[in-house]
Design a protein around this motif. Structure first.
Motif, PDB file in Angstrom:
ATOM      1  N   ILE A   1       0.750  -1.094   0.006  1.00 39.99           N
ATOM      2  CA  ILE A   1      -0.015   0.210  -0.300  1.00 39.99           C
ATOM      3  C   ILE A   1       1.295   1.774   0.006  1.00 39.99           C
ATOM      4  O   ILE A   1       2.378   1.560   0.674  1.00 39.99           O
ATOM      5  CB  ILE A   1      -1.114   0.039   1.381  1.00 39.99           C
ATOM      6  CG1 ILE A   1      -2.018  -0.834   1.605  1.00 39.99           C
ATOM      7  CG2 ILE A   1      -1.751   1.698   1.463  1.00 39.99           C
ATOM      8  CD1 ILE A   1      -3.035  -1.135   0.017  1.00 39.99           C
ATOM      9  N   LEU A   2       0.429   2.390  -0.988  1.00 44.67           N
ATOM     10  CA  LEU A   2       1.522   3.508  -1.388  1.00 44.67           C
ATOM     11  C   LEU A   2       0.650   4.672  -0.332  1.00 44.67           C
ATOM     12  O   LEU A   2      -0.454   4.700  -1.428  1.00 44.67           O
ATOM     13  CB  LEU A   2       2.010   3.855  -2.150  1.00 44.67           C
ATOM     14  CG  LEU A   2       2.448   5.264  -2.840  1.00 44.67           C
ATOM     15  CD1 LEU A   2       3.654   5.214  -2.087  1.00 44.67           C
ATOM     16  CD2 LEU A   2       3.139   5.527  -3.916  1.00 44.67           C
ATOM     17  N   SER A   3       0.490   4.947   0.970  1.00 42.07           N
ATOM     18  CA  SER A   3      -0.822   5.901   1.744  1.00 42.07           C
ATOM     19  C   SER A   3      -0.314   7.263   0.516  1.00 42.07           C
ATOM     20  O   SER A   3       1.123   7.944   0.445  1.00 42.07           O
ATOM     21  CB  SER A   3      -0.501   5.774   2.590  1.00 42.07           C
ATOM     22  OG  SER A   3       0.435   7.061   3.094  1.00 42.07           O
ATOM     23  N   GLY A   4      -1.035   7.464   0.878  1.00 38.21           N
ATOM     24  CA  GLY A   4      -1.819   9.514  -0.070  1.00 38.21           C
ATOM     25  C   GLY A   4      -0.558  10.105   0.947  1.00 38.21           C
ATOM     26  O   GLY A   4      -0.097  10.917   0.583  1.00 38.21           O
ATOM     27  N   ASP A   5      -0.016   9.363   2.130  1.00 43.78           N
ATOM     28  CA  ASP A   5       0.663  10.575   3.724  1.00 43.78           C
ATOM     29  C   ASP A   5       1.850  10.139   2.859  1.00 43.78           C
ATOM     30  O   ASP A   5       2.128  11.849   2.831  1.00 43.78           O
ATOM     31  CB  ASP A   5       0.367  10.123   4.642  1.00 43.78           C
ATOM     32  CG  ASP A   5      -1.399  10.466   5.577  1.00 43.78           C
ATOM     33  OD1 ASP A   5      -1.409  10.246   6.084  1.00 43.78           O
ATOM     34  OD2 ASP A   5      -0.974  11.586   4.568  1.00 43.78           O
ATOM     35  N   VAL A   6       2.605   9.065   2.240  1.00 40.73           N
ATOM     36  CA  VAL A   6       3.665   9.057   1.999  1.00 40.73           C
ATOM     37  C   VAL A   6       4.065  10.107   0.382  1.00 40.73           C
ATOM     38  O   VAL A   6       5.076  10.186  -0.064  1.00 40.73           O
ATOM     39  CB  VAL A   6       4.154   7.850   1.730  1.00 40.73           C
ATOM     40  CG1 VAL A   6       5.621   7.496   1.490  1.00 40.73           C
ATOM     41  CG2 VAL A   6       4.732   6.735   3.327  1.00 40.73           C
ATOM     42  N   ILE A   7       2.875   9.623  -0.409  1.00 37.67           N
ATOM     43  CA  ILE A   7       2.664  10.855  -1.251  1.00 37.67           C
ATOM     44  C   ILE A   7       2.849  12.113  -1.241  1.00 37.67           C
ATOM     45  O   ILE A   7       4.158  13.014  -1.920  1.00 37.67           O
ATOM     46  CB  ILE A   7       1.798  10.773  -2.571  1.00 37.67           C
ATOM     47  CG1 ILE A   7       1.502   9.029  -2.992  1.00 37.67           C
ATOM     48  CG2 ILE A   7       1.361  11.260  -3.600  1.00 37.67           C
ATOM     49  CD1 ILE A   7      -0.049   8.631  -3.668  1.00 37.67           C
ATOM     50  N   MET A   8       2.087  12.914  -0.254  1.00 35.43           N
ATOM     51  CA  MET A   8       2.412  13.929   0.105  1.00 35.43           C
ATOM     52  C   MET A   8       4.144  14.718   0.881  1.00 35.43           C
ATOM     53  O   MET A   8       4.494  15.654   0.514  1.00 35.43           O
ATOM     54  CB  MET A   8       2.070  13.779   1.248  1.00 35.43           C
ATOM     55  CG  MET A   8      -0.096  14.501   0.755  1.00 35.43           C
ATOM     56  SD  MET A   8      -0.225  15.860   0.316  1.00 35.43           S
ATOM     57  CE  MET A   8       0.061  17.271   1.092  1.00 35.43           C
ATOM     58  N   SER A   9       4.354  13.570   1.228  1.00 39.56           N
ATOM     59  CA  SER A   9       6.137  13.351   1.837  1.00 39.56           C
ATOM     60  C   SER A   9       7.425  13.910   0.545  1.00 39.56           C
ATOM     61  O   SER A   9       8.047  14.836  -0.393  1.00 39.56           O
ATOM     62  CB  SER A   9       6.098  12.331   2.616  1.00 39.56           C
ATOM     63  OG  SER A   9       5.950  12.552   3.850  1.00 39.56           O
ATOM     64  N   MET A  10       7.087  13.010  -0.625  1.00 37.06           N
ATOM     65  CA  MET A  10       7.665  12.769  -1.640  1.00 37.06           C
ATOM     66  C   MET A  10       6.688  13.692  -2.490  1.00 37.06           C
ATOM     67  O   MET A  10       8.437  14.287  -2.876  1.00 37.06           O
ATOM     68  CB  MET A  10       6.718  11.629  -2.694  1.00 37.06           C
ATOM     69  CG  MET A  10       7.784  10.931  -3.869  1.00 37.06           C
ATOM     70  SD  MET A  10       6.546   9.612  -4.907  1.00 37.06           S
ATOM     71  CE  MET A  10       5.381  10.285  -5.521  1.00 37.06           C
ATOM     72  N   LEU A  11       5.860  14.305  -3.059  1.00 29.67           N
ATOM     73  CA  LEU A  11       6.057  15.741  -3.849  1.00 29.67           C
ATOM     74  C   LEU A  11       6.408  16.542  -3.116  1.00 29.67           C
ATOM     75  O   LEU A  11       7.516  17.338  -3.682  1.00 29.67           O
ATOM     76  CB  LEU A  11       4.287  15.643  -3.309  1.00 29.67           C
ATOM     77  CG  LEU A  11       3.130  14.748  -4.668  1.00 29.67           C
ATOM     78  CD1 LEU A  11       2.414  15.055  -4.983  1.00 29.67           C
ATOM     79  CD2 LEU A  11       4.349  14.382  -6.083  1.00 29.67           C
ATOM     80  N   SER A  12       6.430  17.077  -1.511  1.00 27.42           N
ATOM     81  CA  SER A  12       6.900  17.512  -1.152  1.00 27.42           C
ATOM     82  C   SER A  12       8.804  17.960  -0.983  1.00 27.42           C
ATOM     83  O   SER A  12       8.892  18.986  -1.292  1.00 27.42           O
ATOM     84  CB  SER A  12       6.186  17.425   0.460  1.00 27.42           C
ATOM     85  OG  SER A  12       4.933  17.292   0.481  1.00 27.42           O
TER      86      SER A  12
END
Lengths: 266, 266
Positions: B158-169
């Protein structure tokens, strides 16, 4: 491995915007499930009265251009919607689908292939296409679709499901590339409605191709499909045009019975 | 450029499977449209009672493992469905969305980054993430989401939306990373329900983090969000926790008013 295109004219009623032919897709899904028990299957679907309809409305085509960005959004969103409907039905048929929008598989001018090298005429990312085969062999059923794609500099373009079929055929060499449509196969002419059962390279050059376009169709109807079939078979992959509304004919692929038009790659 | 997470607990009712909170999303969409008129916006949404619900049901987590392939398909399909519902509503709010499933942005073990080099801890494809910024600056609104992802060898995660936020940030350095949730912000404690208005790195280390997990929540509720906030602000990007059900508070970002918890990166 077998590649199957779910034609836009089969899965939707192309003359009625956003109309989804659920029963037809269900019956095809059952036949496809039967096939998948014997070998890996990868599916590609068209846009029909979703993506095609809107791409016509916004005059969007396969050549990259600064088309309307509103249209770009609308076409892309309509394909997410159609894809979701299809995934639901295929799940009901027992297929363990793996949703793979084409943006996963192709690079763009803004996001080139690492060092900027060109991989092939499809701008395909080789590792991603190969991965699809691995996923299919693992018991999943990848589902791809024609889509509106970003190019660069506010330019977009339509990547048709037929081109995706050519791309996957060339790169993965399935044993068969099946195009489901709402007619029985390739006609010798619109008047006779007589099906050509088998086509080899020589025959292909000889006859007149009937252009079976509907008013809403942006990517050239039957002409495009025959072009794709020619390209695919020239790459050593057999092609089969079959009526998707007659799902028994899909099932009979298992028994090497081909009621439609078979393009031999020999 | 501003990054906004549409929290799963806001866009769905996490205790009712497949429940979509259309009105809440609509009101947030109106506020986001207002923000987008001033600067580029990139959205990320969570799984809520779609992806989260099913990932709990199939015991799937962020660590790659041979989870149920049925579960993998079901979670992934449920996210296509939720994403489609969200895209529809955002379009009604005037946003010109660009659907970007996370598989477009990250490589897998079966489809590594060209020469097999590791780009960063997120396995992100740098060109693809940068392209998102170009697309956002062109007047589109990219929409990403947490998803079930293929790893290799029948393993998924599972790739969580929170990790995606960290990645994009980390990769795009937005001026602000906003997490919308169904509470007013970070509480000092569950009993007092007193909001901490501002947090700096020092403060973060001092207080007790309230674990606001619901039974259905697979990715750790508030603990995960604070962890993401910490990581993001340590990368020089400010973070704002705000109640998504009070959309005026989103609009007030425009006026530099922050009714919620503000994590300063200084």
């Amino acid at each position: 491995m077998i590649l199957i295109k779910l034609g836009g004219s089969v899965i939707t009623d192309k003359s009625v915007p956003l109309s989804f032919s659920k029963d037809v897709v269900y019956k095809m899904g059952e036949a496809i499930y039967g096939l998948s028990e014997s070998e890996p299957v990868i599916l590609v679907h068209g846009g029909g009265s979703f993506g095609h309809y809107y791409s016509v409305q916004y005059d969007m085509h396969t050549k990259p251009r600064r088309y309307s960005l509103d249209g770009f959004a609308i076409v892309r969103n309509s394909m997410v919607k159609l894809n979701s409907l299809i995934l639901d039905v295929l799940a009901q048929c027992g297929l363990r689908t793996y949703c793979c929008p084409p943006s996963v598989l192709v690079y763009s001018n803004d996001a080139p292939y690492h060092d900027g090298s060109i991989t092939n005429k499809y701008n395909a990312i080789p590792e991603r296409v190969q991965e699809l085969q691995t996923i299919a062999k693992s018991g999943m059923c990848p589902v791809l679709y024609g889509d509106a794609m970003w190019h660069k500099d506010k330019m977009s373009y339509i990547l048709s499901g037929d081109v995706i079929m050519s791309m996957l055929s060339e790169m993965l060499h399935p044993r068969l590339a099946v195009f489901t449509m709402d007619v029985d196969g390739l006609y010798t002419s619109m008047e006779s409605k007589k099906i050509i059962p088998k086509v080899d390279a020589q025959r292909l050059a000889e006859f007149n191709i009937t252009d079976d376009t509907q008013k809403n169709d942006v990517t050239g109807g039957m002409v495009r499909k025959v072009r794709a079939a020619t390209e695919i078979s020239s790459n050593g992959v057999d092609v089969f045009f079959v009526n998707g509304k007659k799902p028994d004919r899909l099932t009979n692929i298992l028994h090497n019975k081909y009621a439609g038009t078979y393009f031999s790659s020999d």
